[in-house]
Design an enzyme around this catalytic site. Structure first.
Site, PDB file in Angstrom:
ATOM      1  N   ASP A  81     -11.443  -1.160   6.758  1.00  0.00           N
ATOM      2  CA  ASP A  81     -10.670   0.032   6.390  1.00  0.00           C
ATOM      3  C   ASP A  81     -11.594   0.978   5.793  1.00  0.00           C
ATOM      4  OD1 ASP A  81      -8.474   1.378   5.487  1.00  0.00           O
ATOM      5  OD2 ASP A  81      -8.445   0.201   3.532  1.00  0.00           O
ATOM      6  N   HIS A 175      -4.173   7.823  -2.222  1.00  0.00           N
ATOM      7  CA  HIS A 175      -4.858   6.346  -2.771  1.00  0.00           C
ATOM      8  C   HIS A 175      -4.875   6.186  -4.314  1.00  0.00           C
ATOM      9  CE1 HIS A 175      -6.650   7.039   1.038  1.00  0.00           C
ATOM     10  NE2 HIS A 175      -6.427   5.904   1.105  1.00  0.00           N
ATOM     11  N   GLY A 176      -4.772   5.174  -4.911  1.00  0.00           N
ATOM     12  CA  GLY A 176      -4.749   4.741  -6.239  1.00  0.00           C
ATOM     13  C   GLY A 176      -3.448   5.117  -7.012  1.00  0.00           C
ATOM     14  N   SER A 207       0.212   1.927  -2.611  1.00  0.00           N
ATOM     15  CA  SER A 207       0.627   1.528  -4.051  1.00  0.00           C
ATOM     16  C   SER A 207       1.377   2.646  -4.845  1.00  0.00           C
ATOM     17  CB  SER A 207      -0.556   1.347  -4.901  1.00  0.00           C
ATOM     18  OG  SER A 207      -1.220   0.210  -4.265  1.00  0.00           O
ATOM     19  N   ASN A 226      -0.974   0.471   3.974  1.00  0.00           N
ATOM     20  CA  ASN A 226      -2.351   0.011   3.289  1.00  0.00           C
ATOM     21  C   ASN A 226      -1.885  -0.158   1.677  1.00  0.00           C
ATOM     22  OD1 ASN A 226      -3.390   0.319   5.888  1.00  0.00           O
ATOM     23  ND2 ASN A 226      -5.284   1.433   5.176  1.00  0.00           N
TER      24      ASN A 226
HETATM   25  P1  13P Z   1      -3.561   2.300  -2.739  1.00  0.00           P
HETATM   26  O1  13P Z   1      -4.740   1.694  -3.443  1.00  0.00           O
HETATM   27  O2  13P Z   1      -2.890   3.495  -3.245  1.00  0.00           O
HETATM   28  O3  13P Z   1      -2.638   1.186  -2.250  1.00  0.00           O
HETATM   29  O4  13P Z   1      -4.237   2.662  -1.204  1.00  0.00           O
HETATM   30  C1  13P Z   1      -4.725   1.694  -0.416  1.00  0.00           C
HETATM   31  C2  13P Z   1      -5.331   2.092   0.902  1.00  0.00           C
HETATM   32  O5  13P Z   1      -4.674   3.015   1.346  1.00  0.00           O
HETATM   33  C3  13P Z   1      -6.454   1.650   1.401  1.00  0.00           C
HETATM   34  O6  13P Z   1      -6.760   2.204   2.690  1.00  0.00           O
END
Ligand code: 13P
Length: 270
Positions: A81, A175-176, A207, A226
């Site tokens: 990734d 992300h995050g 997430s 993801n």
């Molecule tokens: P999150 O941490 O927001 O779930 O995102 C994960 C991601 O996109 C890893 O590539």
């Protein structure tokens, strides 16, 4: 068994559903993800991100990932990734990853095409799938960071010129943890992308996106979601609540992480 993601994602695209792609960051998380997929009897896209390298080096991740994938009772894709450097992505290929992402999404568009093409040239003869990203999925919050929506015409040209197997698109996730904002997804853009692009689409920043949003995404061309942050949050919450010795606490964290993955399988599923 260790597999490539090609058939799994193509089939998901054809039948309008998706798979969660959890990021593993140590042996325990990888084992938990594999066992959860086995329990549900579903294929697993076991992902490892380059940013983990400082505390969990690629070589260790490859050994652990391959060991678990090969003896798993379900198909397991070993995916890199967010590989940001060619040498790193090539190292993952040499170590046995069956799917890799080259993330050149912050480069100028033509440079993203050029770099992705080079990785495809190396990966495809070995049967390894390549994911890339057009537009840019930022982190924390769309308002604060530089999330840039994927343009349909650019995505079309990109996939035609590079020959990538799947494409991460930016439609409003980040992300995050979302800071002070609820993600508002651009479903209009997603359906335009889905109409024009034949390859499976990928949603980063799973997430906190919300069940309804994810369900809608997988019905509109997203075949891989993801997820990372929610596993950390669930494990931390379980550790806070659980008293006892280290083994008891680790078991509680594992159960919490497994529950999150099962939930994602459920909302992404057929
Ligand atoms: P999150 O941490 O927001 O779930 O995102 C994960 C991601 O996109 C890893 O590539």
């Amino acid at each position: 068994m260790l597999v490539s993601s090609y058939d799994i994602l193509r089939d998901a695209k054809k039948r309008s559903f998706g798979y969660p792609a959890p990021d593993y960051f140590d042996y325990d998380s990888a084992k938990c993800f594999v066992e959860t997929a086995e329990k549900l009897n579903k294929p697993l896209i076991l992902s490892y991100a380059q940013v983990f390298d400082s505390f969990f080096p690629l070589e260790d991740a490859a050994d652990i990932g391959l060991y678990l994938a090969k003896k798993a009772a379900v198909p397991v894709v070993l995916h890199l990734d967010h590989g940001t450097a060619e040498e790193y992505v090539e190292k993952a290929i040499d170590l046995g990853f069956t799917s890799v992402m080259l993330d050149a999404s912050t480069d100028p568009f033509e440079e993203n095409i050029r770099r992705t093409k080079e990785i495809v040239k190396k990966a495809h003869p070995l049967g390894i799938c390549v994911e890339a990203e057009v537009g840019h999925v930022g982190s924390g919050s769309i308002a604060e960071d530089s999330g840039v929506y994927t343009e349909v015409e650019e995505a079309k040209r990109f996939t035609e010129e590079t020959g990538v197997d799947s494409l991460a698109v930016s439609i409003g996730t980040a992300h995050g943890v979302y800071k002070n904002v609820k993600p508002v997804l651009n479903f209009q853009r997603l359906s335009e992308l889905n109409e024009v692009l034949e390859i499976p689409l990928v949603l980063h920043g799973g997430s906190g996106t919300g069940d309804e949003n994810i369900s809608k995404c997988v019905k509109n061309g997203i075949c891989k979601v993801n997820v990372y942050t929610e596993f950390l949050l669930a494990a931390a919450a379980a550790l806070k609540e659980q008293e006892g010795d280290l083994h008891t606490m680790k078991a509680a964290a594992k159960a919490a992480v497994s529950e999150v993955l099962s939930h994602y399988y459920n909302i992404c599923g057929e």
